[in-house]
Design a protein around this motif. Structure first.
Motif, PDB file in Angstrom:
ATOM      1  N   ARG A 138      11.016   7.659   8.712  1.00  0.00           N
ATOM      2  CA  ARG A 138      10.906   8.957   9.365  1.00  0.00           C
ATOM      3  C   ARG A 138      12.247   9.692   9.281  1.00  0.00           C
ATOM      4  N   ARG A 139      12.185  11.021   9.431  1.00  0.00           N
ATOM      5  CA  ARG A 139      13.416  11.812   9.331  1.00  0.00           C
ATOM      6  C   ARG A 139      14.313  11.635  10.554  1.00  0.00           C
ATOM      7  N   GLU A 140      13.712  11.543  11.753  1.00  0.00           N
ATOM      8  CA  GLU A 140      14.532  11.450  12.959  1.00  0.00           C
ATOM      9  C   GLU A 140      14.885   9.990  13.246  1.00  0.00           C
ATOM     10  N   PRO A 141      16.031   9.729  13.894  1.00  0.00           N
ATOM     11  CA  PRO A 141      16.376   8.349  14.254  1.00  0.00           C
ATOM     12  C   PRO A 141      15.435   7.814  15.328  1.00  0.00           C
ATOM     13  N   VAL A 142      15.193   6.513  15.275  1.00  0.00           N
ATOM     14  CA  VAL A 142      14.404   5.815  16.297  1.00  0.00           C
ATOM     15  C   VAL A 142      15.355   4.899  17.051  1.00  0.00           C
ATOM     16  N   THR A 143      15.324   4.944  18.375  1.00  0.00           N
ATOM     17  CA  THR A 143      16.238   4.142  19.183  1.00  0.00           C
ATOM     18  C   THR A 143      15.472   3.259  20.161  1.00  0.00           C
ATOM     19  N   GLU A 144      16.116   2.191  20.568  1.00  0.00           N
ATOM     20  CA  GLU A 144      15.615   1.326  21.636  1.00  0.00           C
ATOM     21  C   GLU A 144      16.811   0.840  22.423  1.00  0.00           C
ATOM     22  N   ASN A 145      16.718   0.947  23.729  1.00  0.00           N
ATOM     23  CA  ASN A 145      17.836   0.587  24.611  1.00  0.00           C
ATOM     24  C   ASN A 145      19.125   1.287  24.194  1.00  0.00           C
ATOM     25  N   GLY A 146      18.998   2.549  23.755  1.00  0.00           N
ATOM     26  CA  GLY A 146      20.158   3.336  23.398  1.00  0.00           C
ATOM     27  C   GLY A 146      20.759   3.019  22.050  1.00  0.00           C
ATOM     28  N   MET A 147      20.125   2.146  21.265  1.00  0.00           N
ATOM     29  CA  MET A 147      20.664   1.754  19.961  1.00  0.00           C
ATOM     30  C   MET A 147      19.689   2.138  18.862  1.00  0.00           C
ATOM     31  N   GLN A 148      20.213   2.704  17.776  1.00  0.00           N
ATOM     32  CA  GLN A 148      19.347   3.100  16.676  1.00  0.00           C
ATOM     33  C   GLN A 148      18.759   1.883  15.986  1.00  0.00           C
ATOM     34  N   ILE A 149      17.442   1.945  15.727  1.00  0.00           N
ATOM     35  CA  ILE A 149      16.753   0.885  14.996  1.00  0.00           C
ATOM     36  C   ILE A 149      16.862   1.215  13.517  1.00  0.00           C
ATOM     37  N   ALA A 150      17.824   0.617  12.869  1.00  0.00           N
ATOM     38  CA  ALA A 150      18.099   0.915  11.457  1.00  0.00           C
ATOM     39  C   ALA A 150      18.704  -0.319  10.797  1.00  0.00           C
ATOM     40  N   PRO A 151      18.469  -0.475   9.476  1.00  0.00           N
ATOM     41  CA  PRO A 151      17.647   0.351   8.591  1.00  0.00           C
ATOM     42  C   PRO A 151      16.169   0.275   8.945  1.00  0.00           C
ATOM     43  N   ALA A 152      15.469   1.387   8.706  1.00  0.00           N
ATOM     44  CA  ALA A 152      14.104   1.523   9.209  1.00  0.00           C
ATOM     45  C   ALA A 152      13.149   0.498   8.636  1.00  0.00           C
ATOM     46  N   GLY A 153      13.211   0.236   7.324  1.00  0.00           N
ATOM     47  CA  GLY A 153      12.262  -0.686   6.709  1.00  0.00           C
ATOM     48  C   GLY A 153      12.353  -2.099   7.242  1.00  0.00           C
ATOM     49  N   PRO A 154      13.524  -2.735   7.151  1.00  0.00           N
ATOM     50  CA  PRO A 154      13.647  -4.103   7.651  1.00  0.00           C
ATOM     51  C   PRO A 154      13.391  -4.243   9.147  1.00  0.00           C
ATOM     52  N   MET A 155      13.613  -3.161   9.925  1.00  0.00           N
ATOM     53  CA  MET A 155      13.402  -3.231  11.365  1.00  0.00           C
ATOM     54  C   MET A 155      11.994  -2.801  11.774  1.00  0.00           C
ATOM     55  N   GLY A 156      11.126  -2.500  10.794  1.00  0.00           N
ATOM     56  CA  GLY A 156       9.713  -2.285  11.098  1.00  0.00           C
ATOM     57  C   GLY A 156       9.342  -0.908  11.597  1.00  0.00           C
ATOM     58  N   VAL A 157      10.172   0.118  11.341  1.00  0.00           N
ATOM     59  CA  VAL A 157       9.836   1.457  11.819  1.00  0.00           C
ATOM     60  C   VAL A 157       9.747   2.461  10.670  1.00  0.00           C
ATOM     61  N   ALA A 158       9.407   1.986   9.461  1.00  0.00           N
ATOM     62  CA  ALA A 158       9.101   2.863   8.333  1.00  0.00           C
ATOM     63  C   ALA A 158       7.625   2.719   7.994  1.00  0.00           C
ATOM     64  N   THR A 159       7.006   3.820   7.598  1.00  0.00           N
ATOM     65  CA  THR A 159       5.625   3.746   7.127  1.00  0.00           C
ATOM     66  C   THR A 159       5.566   2.795   5.928  1.00  0.00           C
ATOM     67  N   ALA A 160       4.628   1.848   5.977  1.00  0.00           N
ATOM     68  CA  ALA A 160       4.481   0.841   4.913  1.00  0.00           C
ATOM     69  C   ALA A 160       3.172   1.067   4.183  1.00  0.00           C
ATOM     70  N   ILE A 161       3.244   1.149   2.855  1.00  0.00           N
ATOM     71  CA  ILE A 161       2.068   1.359   2.016  1.00  0.00           C
ATOM     72  C   ILE A 161       2.070   0.300   0.923  1.00  0.00           C
ATOM     73  N   ASN A 162       0.985  -0.463   0.821  1.00  0.00           N
ATOM     74  CA  ASN A 162       0.876  -1.540  -0.152  1.00  0.00           C
ATOM     75  C   ASN A 162      -0.326  -1.321  -1.058  1.00  0.00           C
ATOM     76  N   PHE A 163      -0.132  -1.502  -2.366  1.00  0.00           N
ATOM     77  CA  PHE A 163      -1.192  -1.439  -3.360  1.00  0.00           C
ATOM     78  C   PHE A 163      -1.344  -2.810  -4.006  1.00  0.00           C
ATOM     79  N   GLN A 164      -2.580  -3.328  -4.042  1.00  0.00           N
ATOM     80  CA  GLN A 164      -2.883  -4.553  -4.778  1.00  0.00           C
ATOM     81  C   GLN A 164      -3.924  -4.225  -5.841  1.00  0.00           C
TER      82      GLN A 164
END
Length: 242
Positions: A138-164
């Motif tokens: 996402r474009r805006e930062p995501v935070t929890e307990n005042g701390m940014q959850i980043a990088p977004a992908g490894p921390m589970g807050v990026a849209t995930a799309i899988n093709f098989q």
């Protein structure tokens, strides 16, 4: 696991994961564990007993055989104790833990817990075990307990799309959109208009800001058609462009 005649690859939809991020002299743990129904309560009991938080339990897909459920966990503190607590909980299931291979990204300390791995860390493609994976932050930062959850992908807050790939130019797709509340129904409509089934809408965390809703999906159809449908849905979100 099979769904509508498709044998799902572990990297496609059966991925447990755990991410550790330094925080306040310790670490933040986030992740989810893929479980059979009979494994939920034994794993939960060990997780709670060893200080982990349970933040969500739900399905990601429908009609799968066997049915799988996803237990989201979190924690804060000493990273070694958090890792040991997670390992102890996993011992109550048939999941086995190992360091990630091809799916591990250099931008974060992420470990896969096969049955598989489902997320990439940036808005680009990652091919893992015959599955094409896209992560769109996402474009805006995501935070929890005042701390940014980043990088977004490894921390589970990026849209995930899988093709098989499923043959003949077709592909199965799954994953989840990371949405704010006002984006949910425009994305529902965009996906449905393009023949993509919504299989779950729910939260993954408890105190994140902005409040996020995760929408899971499934289809098995012409790959180009589905890609266009997913792009139409992404265009309804405040996601990064790539």
């Amino acid at each position: 696991m099979t769904l509508e005649g498709v044998t799902l690859k572990p990297a496609f939809a059966l991925g447990g994961w755990a991410a550790f991020k330094p925080m306040h002299g310790g670490a933040m743990l986030m992740g989810d564990i893929v479980l059979l129904e009979t494994e939920i309560n034994p794993v939960m009991a060990k997780a709670i007993a060893n200080g982990l938080e349970i933040t969500a339990i739900h399905n990601h897909l429908l009609r799968g055989n066997p049915a799988t459920f996803y237990m989201h966990v979190g924690g804060h503190g000493d990273p070694v104790k958090l890792a040991a607590a997670l390992r102890t909980a996993l011992e109550e299931s048939k999941t086995h833990a190992c360091r990630a291979g091809a799916g591990r990204r250099a931008s974060g300390d992420r470990f896969s817990i096969p049955r598989g791995s489902t997320r990439s860390s940036a808005s680009r493609a990652l091919r893992t075990a015959g599955v094409y994976q896209f992560g769109v932050p996402r474009r805006e930062p995501v935070t929890e307990n005042g701390m940014q959850i980043a990088p977004a992908g490894p921390m589970g807050v990026a849209t995930a799309i899988n093709f098989q790939p499923t043959g003949g130019g077709k592909a199965a797709i799954t994953g989840d959109f990371v949405l704010t509340g006002e984006e949910v129904n425009p994305v529902v409509k965009a996906l449905r208009d393009n023949g993509i089934e919504i299989t779950a809408i729910h939260s993954h965390m408890l105190t994140e800001q902005p409040r996020l809703i995760f929408m899971h999906f499934w289809a098995n159809d012409d790959a180009i058609k589905l890609a266009r449908g997913l792009r139409a849905a992404l265009d309804k979100t405040a996601s990064t462009k790539s």
